[in-house]
Write an enzyme that holds these catalytic residues in place. Structure first.
Site, PDB file in Angstrom:
ATOM      1  N   HIS A   1      93.709  58.033  36.617  1.00 21.54           N
ATOM      2  CA  HIS A   1      94.106  57.195  35.460  1.00 21.54           C
ATOM      3  C   HIS A   1      93.362  55.881  35.590  1.00 21.54           C
ATOM      4  CE1 HIS A   1      96.505  55.419  38.594  1.00 21.54           C
ATOM      5  NE2 HIS A   1      97.103  56.582  38.773  1.00 21.54           N
TER       6      HIS A   1
ATOM      7  N   CYS B   1      99.786  58.055  39.944  1.00 24.91           N
ATOM      8  CA  CYS B   1      98.997  58.996  40.758  1.00 24.91           C
ATOM      9  C   CYS B   1      99.535  60.426  40.825  1.00 24.91           C
ATOM     10  CB  CYS B   1      98.855  58.457  42.178  1.00 24.91           C
ATOM     11  SG  CYS B   1      98.174  56.791  42.255  1.00 24.91           S
TER      12      CYS B   1
ATOM     13  N   HIS C   1      98.284  64.016  45.518  1.00 24.53           N
ATOM     14  CA  HIS C   1      98.971  62.860  46.071  1.00 24.53           C
ATOM     15  C   HIS C   1      99.727  63.341  47.311  1.00 24.53           C
ATOM     16  CE1 HIS C   1     100.497  58.741  45.693  1.00 24.53           C
ATOM     17  NE2 HIS C   1     101.576  59.221  46.283  1.00 24.53           N
TER      18      HIS C   1
ATOM     19  N   ASP D   1      92.642  55.277  40.444  1.00 24.93           N
ATOM     20  CA  ASP D   1      92.831  54.051  39.639  1.00 24.93           C
ATOM     21  C   ASP D   1      91.535  53.490  39.045  1.00 24.93           C
ATOM     22  OD1 ASP D   1      95.313  54.433  40.826  1.00 24.93           O
ATOM     23  OD2 ASP D   1      95.680  52.326  41.196  1.00 24.93           O
TER      24      ASP D   1
END
Length: 522
Positions: free
Chosen positions: A301, A50, A104, A12
């Site tokens: 991201h 994610c 993830h 993030d």
């Protein structure tokens, strides 16, 4: 002689870094890495959440090919038995190692981070990870809460530590273990912060006095934003401190003073992350491997910090899709130092304000899906072939193109500003583009708009980002056969970046955009 690889993936992280021109943040260690690297200032994730983003760049395939838009399927079973980037390095003789959050965790990586396909030994997860969402944030009343804004005394935390501290320690232990090996290594280190909760050592708050923190430049929902494009930030609404504010759904807004606190804590979490990256890179110097190790730094991201009245990721705005991306390649992006000379001395963010500039900066628009072929080329491995149009049956191919060709163009200088495009066609035909997408369950914001499960997806927003604009079309989507219907257009967005850098003025309805549409279909 082949080089080792260290891949640092941050959760993030939008490019709020000194080396990206942010004037407030203190990120001396990442800036120091940038000063020896080629930095891409226009890099984009393929989906701003994610699991889909990570599976996409680790396989080199787009979400429509991995068929992962949520968290609940494993591509090898659900889409195709695609080779991953670490698997490819492993099959080419590398020892591949995973620390922290790389894939993830959960179903989307087969509850194993794709071990043993991708990794030589079982991946390491910090033991403190399980406390991330526990009530560990002390409120003004002295009680413990599960807050969004969560500066902590590390000594009071379970085990007296935090996940990213443990990941750094393990990565350093591995570097010391492999330093004398003849076998080359591929070490991926995944850091949690600044993912929510914004839980970090409280001393980092001192770097960001609240009076220095502004609101986002555009903290309102844009007048012409289609409702399908808006993400109602459900995940932060569920934190105790946000829930207590009783903010109306879906548009809020959050009170100004709390917006500033979120922004303050995001910056503080980035500086905490910077220290972990600094310790890791300093260890690379300590073990004498800085001269023959490629270092890549990126994120899965970005994260909205109040822009467009939005928080979190879950959208197609640049603040959600744009990521930092830099490559340190000894002898290519920087001249090799003498054995024993230090490239990455640890810099304390409380005392070092360096203002280092990137070794080279490219403004070319690039995509995370290009990471796999780029790293293969840099390491001297055969670059995986480009995927055919339908590639579910092809184990090894990539939908991204290597971006090594942009390295020399940017070396030692910041690229000249590319002239704005008056001629839309010329822009499109000559310039690289980035494609991103985001699913929605409905045309208007609802409780599952941010993270719809596959069965609930009804609309897909496909974006094309060029150096001059962002174009998005929201079209009907059938989750049963994974098909988008481009004749069923629900809404559109078009922003001209040169005159509207924050993407506040949607001109979709008063512009002809056939050329953009063709790019998405192509």
């Amino acid at each position: 002689d082949r080089m080792n690889i260290v891949l640092i993936v941050v959760d993030d992280l939008r490019p709020v870094l000194g080396c990206y021109g942010d004037k407030l943040v203190k990120s001396p260690n990442i800036d120091q890495l940038a000063s020896h690297s080629v930095v891409f200032s226009n890099a984009y994730a393929q989906q701003a959440v994610c699991a889909p983003s990570r599976v996409s760049f680790l396989t080199g395939r787009r979400p429509d090919t991995t068929r992962l838009y949520d968290f609940y399927s494993y591509w090898r079973v659900h889409a195709g038995n695609y080779s991953t980037m670490p698997q490819y390095f492993k099959e080419n003789g590398y020892m591949t190692l995973s620390v922290g959050k790389v894939f993830h965790p959960g179903v989307s990586s087969n509850y194993s981070d794709d071990y043993p396909y991708s990794w030589s030994i079982p991946p390491f997860h910090p033991s403190a990870e399980k406390y991330e969402n526990y009530k560990t944030c002390r409120g003004k009343d002295g009680k413990l809460y599960a807050n969004l804004v969560c500066p902590v005394d590390v000594t009071e935390m379970p085990g007296g530590t935090l996940p990213d501290i443990q990941s750094t320690e393990e990565a350093i232990r591995l570097l010391n273990a492999v330093k004398t090996n003849k076998q080359k290594f591929f070490l991926a280190v995944g850091y949690h912060k600044p993912h929510i909760p914004l839980r970090y050592p409280q001393e980092f708050l001192k770097l960001y006095p609240l009076e220095n923190i502004t609101l986002a430049p555009d903290p309102w929902v844009p007048e012409k934003l289609p409702s399908v494009a808006y993400n109602p930030w459900m995940d932060i609404r569920q934190r105790d401190d946000v829930e207590a504010l009783n903010v109306s759904f879906p548009y809020g807004p959050l009170p100004d003073d709390f917006q500033r606190q979120i922004r303050q804590s995001y910056y503080a979490a980035v500086s905490y992350l910077d220290t972990q990256v600094g310790l890791l890179l300093n260890a690379l110097d300590d073990v004498g491997l800085s001269n023959n190790t490629i270092v890549v730094f990126t994120a899965d991201h970005g994260w909205s910090l109040g822009e467009h009245g939005e928080w979190a990721k879950y959208s197609n705005f640049d603040v959600a899709t744009r990521v930092p991306l830099m490559f340190y390649v000894p002898g290519m992006t920087t001249s090799s130092v003498n054995q024993g000379g230090r490239i990455f001395p640890y810099l304390d963010p409380f005392s070092h304000i360096l203002g280092l500039v990137p070794q080279g900066q490219s403004k070319k628009v690039v995509e995370l899906v290009s990471l796999f072929p780029t790293l293969a080329e840099l390491a001297g491995l055969q670059v995986p072939p480009v995927c055919p149009e339908t590639s579910f049956h092809v184990a090894l191919c990539t939908e991204g193109a290597s971006i090594v060709r942009y390295f020399n163009a940017s070396k030692g200088k910041v690229e000249e500003e590319e002239s704005g495009c008056d001629d839309t066609y010329r822009c499109f035909n000559e310039e690289p583009v980035a494609l991103s997408q985001y699913p929605r369950p409905a045309d208007t914001p609802q409780w599952n708009s941010d993270k719809p499960k596959l069965k609930d997806i009804r609309i897909m927003g496909y974006s094309v980002r060029t150096v001059a604009c962002r174009y998005t079309v929201w079209v009907g989507f059938n989750p049963n056969n994974f098909s988008a219907d481009f004749e069923d257009v629900h809404a559109g967005e078009l922003y001209m970046v040169e005159t509207d850098p924050n993407q506040d003025y949607n001109i979709y309805n008063n512009t002809s955009h056939g050329v953009f549409f063709k790019k998405i279909l192509g």
